[in-house]
Motif scaffolding. Structure first.
Motif, mmCIF file in Angstrom:
data_model
loop_
_atom_site.group_PDB
_atom_site.id
_atom_site.type_symbol
_atom_site.label_atom_id
_atom_site.label_comp_id
_atom_site.label_asym_id
_atom_site.label_seq_id
_atom_site.Cartn_x
_atom_site.Cartn_y
_atom_site.Cartn_z
ATOM 1 N N THR A 14 0.827 -1.204 0.000
ATOM 2 C CA THR A 14 0.000 0.000 0.000
ATOM 3 C C THR A 14 0.863 1.256 0.000
ATOM 4 N N VAL A 15 1.972 1.221 0.728
ATOM 5 C CA VAL A 15 2.831 2.405 0.868
ATOM 6 C C VAL A 15 4.249 2.081 0.422
ATOM 7 N N ARG A 93 0.408 2.215 -3.616
ATOM 8 C CA ARG A 93 -0.646 3.175 -3.944
ATOM 9 C C ARG A 93 -0.252 4.568 -3.466
ATOM 10 N N TYR A 94 0.402 4.612 -2.303
ATOM 11 C CA TYR A 94 0.854 5.881 -1.740
ATOM 12 C C TYR A 94 2.368 5.875 -1.615
ATOM 13 N N ILE A 95 2.937 7.091 -1.672
ATOM 14 C CA ILE A 95 4.368 7.260 -1.457
ATOM 15 C C ILE A 95 4.570 8.182 -0.269
ATOM 16 N N MET A 171 2.596 12.239 2.684
ATOM 17 C CA MET A 171 2.217 11.019 1.974
ATOM 18 C C MET A 171 1.343 11.446 0.804
ATOM 19 N N VAL A 172 1.600 10.862 -0.387
ATOM 20 C CA VAL A 172 0.914 11.309 -1.593
ATOM 21 C C VAL A 172 0.515 10.113 -2.439
ATOM 22 N N ASP A 173 -0.636 10.202 -3.072
ATOM 23 C CA ASP A 173 -1.062 9.186 -4.019
ATOM 24 C C ASP A 173 -0.050 9.132 -5.162
ATOM 25 N N ARG A 174 0.415 7.933 -5.491
ATOM 26 C CA ARG A 174 1.479 7.792 -6.486
ATOM 27 C C ARG A 174 1.068 8.330 -7.849
ATOM 28 N N HIS A 175 -0.175 8.134 -8.245
ATOM 29 C CA HIS A 175 -0.616 8.637 -9.549
ATOM 30 C C HIS A 175 -0.592 10.169 -9.574
#
Length: 316
Positions: A14-15, A93-95, A171-175
């Motif tokens: 997920t991260v 999904r998140y970075i 933390m940020v959504d990868r897309h």
């Protein structure tokens, strides 16, 4: 330039945690330990080593957790290059970002994942932070400006540096990150705020008003030189955004901040004895600054006088 983003597949974490490092083995151990201690366990840690010496490399080779990947990179001294290399390897999904001299509290990932999953319109999140000295002792913040949480559309707050955001808390959504282009490798200082401006223009933010990251304060080494480089970075950042922010009000904010940063940079050059750089900075900044900030010419004249007095004092 936007980075390519592959689809997220079943079994991916997920991260994805991005951690750049260079020759900080003691602090690095503490940073990695704070990741291993997270209550939320569905993560991968990508450590981007910027050509460290053997002590750091030996430690990294000894990490046995299968969730940890090390990228062995040639030394550049540019954290954005290391971060972007790790981002390209990320599968989550998140970075989330963590610098090698900083720490997380054990609930950091869990709290932010919950916050983002519970706010589907928000593509990124940040938190409050605690500050510690290099020896780990808490920093007395009694004289600091109070930290204020800003959520939603914070573009103007970011431009004005009213939203105080540590990269370790983000933390940020990868897309979303790939869509805005990740870190600008040409922005050597202020690259984190450069990213925040682009994220804020594209997505509202979810803030957690609780210190979930621990940031190690500077030890004071090369403080003057660092401030010169930092304000040169602010001038570069505001110069970029003054031309293409999406509305007139935001462009005006960027131009005003650029004018103010030019004055501070000239003052720092003068104090460092770099008189030619001080005058060159003021001369280069004059045309745009006069339009953006009418009192600028009077304040600029004061900086010229200061720079001139510095020359006379050194000659005397």
């Amino acid at each position: 330039m936007a980075l390519q983003c592959d689809e997220i597949h079943e079994g991916d974490p997920t991260v994805s945690i991005v951690l750049p490092t260079y020759n900080r083995p003691v602090y690095l151990r503490e940073a990695v330990a704070s990741v291993l201690a997270q209550s939320y366990e569905d993560w991968e840690l990508i450590i981007a080593d910027d050509g460290s010496s053997e002590e750091t490399r030996t430690y990294l080779r000894g990490i046995e957790d299968r969730r940890v990947t090390v990228l062995w990179l040639p030394h550049t001294g540019v954290p954005s290059i290391s971060r972007n290399a790790a981002i390209r390897q990320a599968r989550g999904r998140y970075i989330a970002f963590l610098d090698s001299d900083d720490l997380w509290v054990p609930t950091k990932l869990a709290r932010q994942v919950d916050a983002l999953l519970g706010s589907p319109g928000c593509g990124w999140s940040y938190t409050a932070v605690d500050l510690i000295h290099p020896d780990g002792q808490p920093v007395d913040r009694s004289g600091f400006v109070p930290w204020l949480p800003h959520s939603g559309d914070i573009t103007e707050h970011v431009l004005k540096i009213e939203a105080i955001i540590a990269i370790d808390s983000v933390m940020v959504d990868r897309h979303l990150l790939m869509d805005v282009g990740s870190f600008d490798e040409g922005q050597r200082f202020g690259e984190d705020y450069d990213l925040y401006v682009r994220l804020a223009m594209r997505s509202p933010v979810q803030v957690i008003d609780e210190p979930l990251a621990v940031v190690r304060a500077t030890d004071g080494a090369n403080y003057s030189a660092n401030r010169i480089d930092a304000y040169a970075g602010w001038v570069q950042l505001y110069d970029k955004y003054a031309g293409w922010l999406p509305n007139k009000r935001l462009r005006a904010v960027a131009r005003r901040r650029r004018a103010e940063s030019v004055l501070v940079l000239a003052r720092l050059y003068a104090k460092a004895g770099q008189t030619k750089d001080a005058w060159r900075t003021l001369l280069h900044g004059t045309p745009q600054s006069l339009l953006a900030y009418p009192p600028w010419s009077w304040r600029a004249a004061k900086e010229v006088v200061r720079a001139g007095l510095g020359v006379l004092q050194r000659r005397g």
